[in-house]
Design an enzyme around this catalytic site. Sequence first.
Site, PDB file in Angstrom:
ATOM      1  N   ARG A  98     -12.496 -78.794 -67.282  1.00  0.00           N
ATOM      2  CA  ARG A  98     -12.300 -78.130 -65.900  1.00  0.00           C
ATOM      3  C   ARG A  98     -10.946 -77.828 -65.689  1.00  0.00           C
ATOM      4  NH1 ARG A  98     -16.585 -80.248 -61.513  1.00  0.00           N
ATOM      5  NH2 ARG A  98     -18.344 -80.060 -62.363  1.00  0.00           N
ATOM      6  N   ASP A 155     -16.475 -78.527 -45.574  1.00  0.00           N
ATOM      7  CA  ASP A 155     -16.532 -79.268 -47.082  1.00  0.00           C
ATOM      8  C   ASP A 155     -14.896 -79.270 -47.294  1.00  0.00           C
ATOM      9  OD1 ASP A 155     -18.715 -78.996 -49.685  1.00  0.00           O
ATOM     10  OD2 ASP A 155     -16.598 -79.092 -50.316  1.00  0.00           O
TER      11      ASP A 155
HETATM   12  C1  LIG Z   1     -23.288 -81.642 -54.674  1.00  0.00           C
HETATM   13  S1  LIG Z   1     -22.687 -80.812 -53.396  1.00  0.00           S
HETATM   14  C2  LIG Z   1     -23.922 -81.137 -52.241  1.00  0.00           C
HETATM   15  C3  LIG Z   1     -24.026 -80.008 -51.565  1.00  0.00           C
HETATM   16  C4  LIG Z   1     -24.994 -80.146 -50.469  1.00  0.00           C
HETATM   17  N1  LIG Z   1     -24.886 -80.900 -49.450  1.00  0.00           N
HETATM   18  C5  LIG Z   1     -26.594 -80.300 -50.865  1.00  0.00           C
HETATM   19  O1  LIG Z   1     -26.886 -81.291 -50.985  1.00  0.00           O
HETATM   20  O2  LIG Z   1     -27.087 -79.533 -51.776  1.00  0.00           O
HETATM   21  C6  LIG Z   1     -21.159 -81.982 -53.007  1.00  0.00           C
HETATM   22  C7  LIG Z   1     -20.102 -81.357 -52.009  1.00  0.00           C
HETATM   23  O3  LIG Z   1     -19.355 -82.259 -51.464  1.00  0.00           O
HETATM   24  C8  LIG Z   1     -18.130 -81.916 -51.337  1.00  0.00           C
HETATM   25  N2  LIG Z   1     -17.288 -83.006 -51.146  1.00  0.00           N
HETATM   26  C9  LIG Z   1     -16.784 -83.832 -52.279  1.00  0.00           C
HETATM   27  N3  LIG Z   1     -16.060 -84.630 -51.881  1.00  0.00           N
HETATM   28  C10 LIG Z   1     -15.648 -84.442 -50.432  1.00  0.00           C
HETATM   29  C11 LIG Z   1     -14.966 -84.909 -49.447  1.00  0.00           C
HETATM   30  N4  LIG Z   1     -14.065 -86.130 -49.823  1.00  0.00           N
HETATM   31  N5  LIG Z   1     -14.859 -84.471 -48.148  1.00  0.00           N
HETATM   32  C12 LIG Z   1     -15.697 -83.475 -48.008  1.00  0.00           C
HETATM   33  N6  LIG Z   1     -16.520 -82.888 -48.770  1.00  0.00           N
HETATM   34  C13 LIG Z   1     -16.503 -83.281 -50.184  1.00  0.00           C
HETATM   35  C14 LIG Z   1     -17.872 -81.043 -52.649  1.00  0.00           C
HETATM   36  O4  LIG Z   1     -16.892 -80.043 -52.487  1.00  0.00           O
HETATM   37  C15 LIG Z   1     -19.097 -80.441 -52.872  1.00  0.00           C
HETATM   38  O5  LIG Z   1     -19.152 -79.054 -52.407  1.00  0.00           O
END
Ligand SMILES: C[S@@+](CC[C@H](N)C(=O)[O-])C[C@H]1O[C@@H](n2cnc3c(N)ncnc32)[C@H](O)[C@@H]1O
Length: 274
Positions: free
Chosen positions: A43, A143
């Site tokens: 990445r 997000d």
């Molecule tokens: C695997 S996705 C889950 C998306 C959705 N909630 C679902 O369950 O389908 C995880 C998301 O968490 C976000 N994320 C990771 N670290 C974060 C943080 N410190 N604060 C806010 N969002 C975060 C990522 O950018 C990503 O879009």
Amino acid sequence: MQADQLSREFHFTEDDFLIIKDLIYKRAGINLAISKRDMVYSRLSRRLRANKLRTFQQYLALLNDPKGDEQQEFVNSLTTNLTSFFREAHHFDILKEFLQDRKTPVKIWCCAASTGEEPYSIAMACAEHYQSFRPPVEIWASDLDTKVLAKAEKGIYSFDRVERLSDQRLKAFFFRGKGDNLGLVKVKSELQDMIRFFQLNLLDKRWPFNEQFDVIFCRNVMIYFDKPTQRNVLTNFLPHIKDDGLLFAGHSESFPQASDLFTLRRHTVYTKAR
Ligand SMILES: C[S@@+](CC[C@H](N)C(=O)[O-])C[C@H]1O[C@@H](n2cnc3c(N)ncnc32)[C@H](O)[C@@H]1O
């Protein structure tokens, strides 16, 4: 030099990985296991190319530049954004049940919204429950990753993302692209109008609002955090969720170490501990 280094475009050492691991942990709470080393290499190699750099050392120096834009790109590159419409579908049935007799307006915060499938699913469930495109519901969707938020706000998806939805939902909530847009769908603007998208880092000590929500969706993000970080985030949720509100977690997330903060009510659904 290790065999994998020989075929690689950029030299990438264990020390480089450890520095990156530390940086993303501090910035986003993401706890990278050593098994993620190849993923990190692949990445971030894209970021080296985009910045026309030749070494990871140069890239790490760029990340140290407080005036540069690379820090956000770095975070965007290392988040995992896997999501889908109506993922863990039973949560949407529980949400609809919860909306029965609920005082309105109902406020819902989806705090790891990724590319938007989750907040749009919440919006669809609410529209279905209230039989209205203007249900008495406010949906906040945040997000950390700015790239996924931009995609979420556009609400445009390839058809394969929605092909599992019922014909009824497809018809009610999406436009199908024609001509140049063949193979794409766009969520209807009424659905978009129900949602307010904004960037928010769950790690921040203070969040820029005083809202108390009826429901918080925090699904499939805690899994990237270690236990102390999970506990900090859960503690920060407390003033932002009503006493009888619901917290939805992801299918493999559980917080037994924080049972003084949240009580498990149903499979991966929590309320504030009393
Ligand atoms: C695997 S996705 C889950 C998306 C959705 N909630 C679902 O369950 O389908 C995880 C998301 O968490 C976000 N994320 C990771 N670290 C974060 C943080 N410190 N604060 C806010 N969002 C975060 C990522 O950018 C990503 O879009």
